[in-house]
Design an enzyme around this catalytic site. Sequence first.
Site, mmCIF file in Angstrom:
data_model
loop_
_atom_site.group_PDB
_atom_site.id
_atom_site.type_symbol
_atom_site.label_atom_id
_atom_site.label_comp_id
_atom_site.label_asym_id
_atom_site.label_seq_id
_atom_site.Cartn_x
_atom_site.Cartn_y
_atom_site.Cartn_z
ATOM 1 N N ASP A 1 -7.132 4.528 -4.201
ATOM 2 C CA ASP A 1 -7.766 4.396 -2.878
ATOM 3 C C ASP A 1 -8.335 5.790 -2.589
ATOM 4 O O ASP A 1 -8.575 6.551 -3.540
ATOM 5 C CB ASP A 1 -6.726 3.972 -1.814
ATOM 6 C CG ASP A 1 -7.352 3.603 -0.470
ATOM 7 O OD1 ASP A 1 -7.870 2.484 -0.341
ATOM 8 O OD2 ASP A 1 -7.345 4.435 0.464
ATOM 9 N N LYS B 1 0.863 -1.185 0.000
ATOM 10 C CA LYS B 1 0.000 0.000 0.000
ATOM 11 C C LYS B 1 0.896 1.231 0.000
ATOM 12 O O LYS B 1 2.048 1.158 0.416
ATOM 13 C CB LYS B 1 -0.871 0.000 1.265
ATOM 14 C CG LYS B 1 -2.085 0.871 1.180
ATOM 15 C CD LYS B 1 -3.271 0.184 0.531
ATOM 16 C CE LYS B 1 -4.402 1.169 0.298
ATOM 17 N NZ LYS B 1 -5.629 0.520 -0.152
HETATM 18 P P1 NDP Z 1 -12.934 8.134 -2.224
HETATM 19 O O1 NDP Z 1 -11.847 9.124 -2.031
HETATM 20 O O2 NDP Z 1 -13.513 7.916 -3.569
HETATM 21 O O3 NDP Z 1 -14.146 8.462 -1.235
HETATM 22 C C1 NDP Z 1 -13.977 8.527 0.140
HETATM 23 C C2 NDP Z 1 -15.304 8.971 0.733
HETATM 24 O O4 NDP Z 1 -15.275 8.821 2.143
HETATM 25 C C3 NDP Z 1 -15.598 10.442 0.466
HETATM 26 O O5 NDP Z 1 -16.983 10.638 0.391
HETATM 27 C C4 NDP Z 1 -15.031 11.104 1.711
HETATM 28 O O6 NDP Z 1 -15.589 12.370 2.020
HETATM 29 C C5 NDP Z 1 -15.445 10.091 2.755
HETATM 30 N N1 NDP Z 1 -14.597 10.221 3.924
HETATM 31 C C6 NDP Z 1 -13.259 10.172 3.974
HETATM 32 N N2 NDP Z 1 -12.839 10.371 5.213
HETATM 33 C C7 NDP Z 1 -13.967 10.530 5.956
HETATM 34 C C8 NDP Z 1 -14.224 10.766 7.321
HETATM 35 N N3 NDP Z 1 -13.210 10.894 8.179
HETATM 36 N N4 NDP Z 1 -15.510 10.855 7.748
HETATM 37 C C9 NDP Z 1 -16.547 10.741 6.870
HETATM 38 N N5 NDP Z 1 -16.364 10.529 5.555
HETATM 39 C C10 NDP Z 1 -15.089 10.429 5.125
HETATM 40 O O7 NDP Z 1 -12.345 6.764 -1.623
HETATM 41 P P2 NDP Z 1 -12.841 5.280 -1.882
HETATM 42 O O8 NDP Z 1 -14.305 5.239 -2.049
HETATM 43 O O9 NDP Z 1 -11.968 4.688 -2.913
HETATM 44 O O10 NDP Z 1 -12.434 4.579 -0.503
HETATM 45 C C11 NDP Z 1 -13.333 4.492 0.623
HETATM 46 C C12 NDP Z 1 -12.874 3.377 1.548
HETATM 47 O O11 NDP Z 1 -12.869 2.138 0.825
HETATM 48 C C13 NDP Z 1 -11.463 3.514 2.117
HETATM 49 O O12 NDP Z 1 -11.433 2.958 3.415
HETATM 50 C C14 NDP Z 1 -10.634 2.661 1.184
HETATM 51 O O13 NDP Z 1 -9.433 2.214 1.786
HETATM 52 C C15 NDP Z 1 -11.587 1.516 0.946
HETATM 53 N N6 NDP Z 1 -11.344 0.702 -0.236
HETATM 54 C C16 NDP Z 1 -11.295 1.269 -1.488
HETATM 55 C C17 NDP Z 1 -11.082 0.469 -2.585
HETATM 56 C C18 NDP Z 1 -11.144 1.010 -3.977
HETATM 57 O O14 NDP Z 1 -11.121 0.202 -4.911
HETATM 58 N N7 NDP Z 1 -11.246 2.300 -4.184
HETATM 59 C C19 NDP Z 1 -10.792 -0.969 -2.445
HETATM 60 C C20 NDP Z 1 -10.952 -1.480 -1.104
HETATM 61 C C21 NDP Z 1 -11.185 -0.648 -0.053
HETATM 62 P P3 NDP Z 1 -14.743 13.710 1.780
HETATM 63 O O15 NDP Z 1 -14.875 13.999 0.327
HETATM 64 O O16 NDP Z 1 -15.388 14.709 2.667
HETATM 65 O O17 NDP Z 1 -13.314 13.425 2.202
#
Ligand code: NDP
Length: 448
Positions: free
Chosen positions: A169, A129
């Site tokens: 991510d 990662k």
């Molecule tokens: P994105 O950046 O596309 O989206 C993240 C989302 O989560 C945004 O809406 C963001 O809001 C919100 N967020 C982030 N931090 C916080 C917080 N502290 N409190 C509330 N909301 C929050 O990321 P992903 O969708 O790709 O990733 C989301 C999760 O999924 C992570 O844990 C990641 O590790 C996991 N994941 C992702 C994969 C992938 O293929 N993308 C694969 C496996 C796991 P804001 O815009 O306000 O920051």
Amino acid sequence: MSSIDEKVEPIYKAVLDRNPGEIEFHQAVREVLESLGPVLVKHPEFADHRIIERICEPERQIIFRVPWVDDKNVVQINRGFRVEFNSALGPYKGGLRFHPSVYLGIIKFLGFEQIFKNALTGLPIGGGKGGSDFDPKGKSDAEVMRFCQSFMTELYRHLGEYTDVPAGDIGVGGREIGYMFGQYKRITNRWEAGVLTGKGLDWGGSLVRTEATGYGATFFVDEMLKVRNESFDGKTCIVSGSGNVSIYTMEKIAQLGGKTVACSDSNGYIYDEKGIDLDLVKQLKEVERRRIKNYVDVYKHAKYISKGNIWEVPCQVAMPSATQNEINGKDAEMLVKNGCIAVGEGANMPTTPEGIKVFLDAKIAYGPGKAANAGGVATSALEMQQNASRDSWSFEYTEDRLRQIMRNIHKTCYETAEEYGAPGNYVTGANISAFIKVAQAMVAFGVI
Ligand code: NDP
């Protein structure tokens, strides 16, 4: 918190001593080590070969300076990371996270989880990662491009389709992968598709990769529901976040007959009792890069709760899809009290140890991230397969492969939990089955 077997306890203590202050890493290690006592009874060779000690130490950790120039001509400096944790089963594979909270402890927790998640997919990928404390929010496209180019100017020397293959991510989507792939190509003079996944469809990407983590997590929950003679049909759901994972979780839930009534970002959540309009969320987040509160500018009947706690909304299925430790013990109690019967983690480690205990004690269906969200990396591995054979598959075929992989992961976790005397406990099932797979390869390779 559960207890750790007395043979494993000193190993956990050594991890704490050797990695001070990295609390998320400690949490991720502890959660796996708590499951491993019974494995050492059946497999004493793993203790002889000191596999647990070795698995907790990354094979390689890279930390580097990322200098870049912003639109006002001011030099900015960020920190870049890549933790190449374990390559027993294949090249290091795992996403890059760009978020101001990133430090070594976050990347190590994610890299550690990734080892086991990747093993569960059954595909030949090791765990790694990376990322940076760079915050893409509020930056212009040109600033994001210059940052990505500087980041890749250092990282490229550590990558390769047989060595280390990053993906996206939090904060890293198609735009960032594009800038990084372009810079890698330019520096190496190689059009090496298999070096990054999550690429655009015109230049080596795979159909379904964008949707894969959310779709996969929903398939996993569907399997857990089936075991209980339930389905998504007619269920009220909550999906935190409004990024990549969240959006495609909501899409698949709707396709399977469920209704998502709330989603969020880091500023607050929206509640729409009629069901979230996904086209609008996609427009706001994917196209216009705006905030989720803008949803209520269009739908006056919906509510925006600034700084609110999304888990207070009653639901039958909850799918945390934002970030780590977003559900604590109290949130978990509230969910169970309000009638939640299934939790599937799209995010990595979104539930604290206290929250996990609440779910397990209540015997609701609880799918931990390393199993439930493995569909993203699995589809990345399918992208690598297509790149290697210079081929591209149809949406239907690729989604079918994803669905089959998620079914297999569910089956493996379910059966392993039964075998080790913890029926219905997907945490135990995931940790044990994944650990054994990696451990057996490490034993075969000797002391390296
Ligand atoms: P994105 O950046 O596309 O989206 C993240 C989302 O989560 C945004 O809406 C963001 O809001 C919100 N967020 C982030 N931090 C916080 C917080 N502290 N409190 C509330 N909301 C929050 O990321 P992903 O969708 O790709 O990733 C989301 C999760 O999924 C992570 O844990 C990641 O590790 C996991 N994941 C992702 C994969 C992938 O293929 N993308 C694969 C496996 C796991 P804001 O815009 O306000 O920051």
